[in-house]
Design a protein around this motif. Structure first.
Motif, short mmCIF file in Angstrom:
data_model
loop_
_atom_site.label_atom_id
_atom_site.label_comp_id
_atom_site.label_asym_id
_atom_site.label_seq_id
_atom_site.Cartn_x
_atom_site.Cartn_y
_atom_site.Cartn_z
N GLU A 111 44.67 37.22 33.55
CA GLU A 111 46.30 37.81 33.27
C GLU A 111 45.87 39.59 32.62
OE1 GLU A 111 49.13 37.12 33.54
OE2 GLU A 111 48.80 34.76 34.13
N ARG A 112 44.90 40.03 32.15
CA ARG A 112 45.37 40.90 31.92
C ARG A 112 44.48 41.93 32.51
NH1 ARG A 112 41.56 43.90 31.29
NH2 ARG A 112 39.90 43.18 31.13
N ALA A 113 43.39 41.89 33.10
CA ALA A 113 43.29 42.40 34.81
C ALA A 113 44.32 42.20 35.96
CB ALA A 113 41.95 41.76 34.44
N LEU A 114 44.74 41.11 35.96
CA LEU A 114 45.97 41.29 37.34
C LEU A 114 46.46 42.26 36.65
CD1 LEU A 114 45.10 37.58 38.45
CD2 LEU A 114 44.05 40.04 39.51
N GLY A 115 47.00 41.79 35.22
CA GLY A 115 48.56 42.71 34.95
C GLY A 115 48.69 43.90 35.30
N ALA A 116 47.20 44.16 35.50
CA ALA A 116 46.87 46.27 36.19
C ALA A 116 47.46 45.92 37.34
CB ALA A 116 45.15 46.52 35.56
N GLU A 117 47.35 45.29 37.70
CA GLU A 117 47.98 45.11 39.48
C GLU A 117 48.90 44.60 39.31
OE1 GLU A 117 46.17 47.45 42.24
OE2 GLU A 117 44.98 47.69 40.13
N GLY A 118 49.73 44.76 38.38
CA GLY A 118 51.17 44.16 38.76
C GLY A 118 52.07 42.74 38.91
N LEU A 119 50.38 41.72 38.38
CA LEU A 119 50.00 40.12 39.01
C LEU A 119 50.20 39.53 38.01
CD1 LEU A 119 48.77 40.44 42.50
CD2 LEU A 119 50.36 39.66 42.57
N SER A 120 50.86 38.40 37.34
CA SER A 120 50.08 37.31 37.31
C SER A 120 49.34 36.36 37.96
CB SER A 120 51.51 36.88 36.00
OG SER A 120 51.92 35.49 37.74
N VAL A 121 48.73 35.74 36.76
CA VAL A 121 47.43 34.75 37.62
C VAL A 121 48.01 33.84 38.51
CG1 VAL A 121 46.26 33.09 37.05
CG2 VAL A 121 46.13 34.85 35.43
N VAL A 122 49.21 32.76 38.42
CA VAL A 122 49.87 32.75 39.43
C VAL A 122 50.54 33.47 40.60
CG1 VAL A 122 52.29 32.19 38.14
CG2 VAL A 122 51.86 30.00 39.15
N GLU A 123 50.81 34.11 39.91
CA GLU A 123 51.52 34.65 40.84
C GLU A 123 50.10 35.27 41.78
OE1 GLU A 123 55.40 37.61 39.19
OE2 GLU A 123 53.00 38.66 39.48
N TYR A 124 49.32 35.52 41.49
CA TYR A 124 47.98 36.04 42.50
C TYR A 124 46.98 34.47 42.88
CZ TYR A 124 42.66 36.37 43.31
OH TYR A 124 41.75 36.46 44.51
N THR A 125 47.72 33.50 42.37
CA THR A 125 47.74 32.31 43.08
C THR A 125 48.16 31.87 44.53
OG1 THR A 125 46.57 31.44 40.64
CG2 THR A 125 46.63 29.55 42.21
N VAL A 126 49.49 31.97 43.96
CA VAL A 126 49.77 32.29 45.47
C VAL A 126 49.18 32.71 46.21
CG1 VAL A 126 52.17 32.06 46.11
CG2 VAL A 126 52.26 31.37 44.10
N LEU A 127 49.08 34.33 46.18
CA LEU A 127 48.53 35.20 47.55
C LEU A 127 47.48 34.84 48.07
CD1 LEU A 127 49.43 38.22 45.72
CD2 LEU A 127 50.74 37.26 47.17
N ASP A 128 46.73 34.51 46.97
CA ASP A 128 45.15 33.37 46.79
C ASP A 128 45.17 32.20 48.21
OD1 ASP A 128 42.04 33.74 47.08
OD2 ASP A 128 42.43 31.32 46.20
N ALA A 129 46.26 31.32 48.10
CA ALA A 129 46.67 30.29 48.55
C ALA A 129 47.09 30.76 50.23
CB ALA A 129 47.76 29.59 47.95
N LEU A 130 47.25 31.85 50.41
CA LEU A 130 48.43 32.42 51.57
C LEU A 130 47.33 32.62 52.13
CD1 LEU A 130 52.17 33.09 50.20
CD2 LEU A 130 50.93 30.51 51.83
N ASN A 131 46.41 33.67 51.28
CA ASN A 131 45.50 34.99 52.54
C ASN A 131 45.02 33.68 52.61
OD1 ASN A 131 44.16 37.29 52.30
ND2 ASN A 131 42.38 36.03 51.99
N ARG A 132 44.09 32.28 52.15
CA ARG A 132 43.38 31.14 52.81
C ARG A 132 43.68 30.68 54.27
NH1 ARG A 132 39.18 30.73 49.03
NH2 ARG A 132 39.59 31.94 47.05
N GLN A 133 45.40 30.86 54.43
CA GLN A 133 45.65 30.54 55.77
C GLN A 133 45.21 31.07 57.07
OE1 GLN A 133 46.90 27.34 55.62
NE2 GLN A 133 46.20 27.39 53.90
N ASP A 134 44.22 32.54 56.62
CA ASP A 134 44.15 32.96 57.97
C ASP A 134 45.27 33.53 58.79
OD1 ASP A 134 41.42 34.03 56.94
OD2 ASP A 134 40.87 32.03 58.68
N GLY A 135 46.43 34.24 57.61
CA GLY A 135 47.41 34.23 59.19
C GLY A 135 48.68 33.27 58.95
N TRP A 136 48.38 32.42 58.97
CA TRP A 136 49.44 31.18 59.42
C TRP A 136 50.03 31.32 58.25
CZ3 TRP A 136 50.46 29.64 63.94
CH2 TRP A 136 48.80 29.50 65.02
#
Length: 148
Positions: free
Chosen positions: A30-55
């Protein structure tokens, strides 16, 4: 205390140790990602979508991937959509189906945050490995990644 009670206590101790490690990781992420303006759960969403390889991904799949309820997923997706990080797409075959995918801005933020996430996780796990009460869980996690 009988044998069955001992087994329950061992499992409970293991669960408490896992929860302590999770909390330690969560606080640092939370501390580290917060510096980028993200929460852990927001990062998790971006990560899940990124793993779709453009889908794109159905909202219900995203809810499962992030361990959120459908309503919490909808609220989170709305916040990320309002920030321009992802978009929703109606399914042409099933009007009830809604897909979500990263926007270019979401992909860019993910690419900045991903190394921060991984470096933080590696650092925290390394520190936890030095704590006798957490080391067995860290070693168990390392064993699961080796099997994948």
């Amino acid at each position: 205390m009988g044998i069955a009670d001992d087994a329950v206590e061992i499992r409970a101790r293991g669960w408490r140790t896992l929860a302590a490690l999770h909390n330690l990781i969560d606080v640092e992420l939370e501390r580290a990602l917060g510096a980028e303006g993200l929460s852990v759960v927001e990062y998790t969403v971006l990560d899940a979508l990124n793993r779709q390889d453009g889908w794109h991904m159905r909202m219900q799949q995203l809810a499962r991937a992030t361990a959120l309820s459908p309503s919490a997923t909808t609220r989170l997706v709305t916040r990320l959509e309002d920030r321009g990080l992802l978009t929703r797409i109606l399914c042409v075959d099933d009007r009830r189906g809604i897909y979500t995918e990263l926007t270019p801005a979401g992909q860019e933020l993910y690419e900045r945050a991903h190394p921060i996430h991984d470096e933080t996780l590696e650092r925290v796990l390394g520190e936890a490995e030095g704590q006798p009460e957490l080391a067995p869980v860290v070693h168990a996690l390392q064993g699961t990644t080796a099997a994948v």
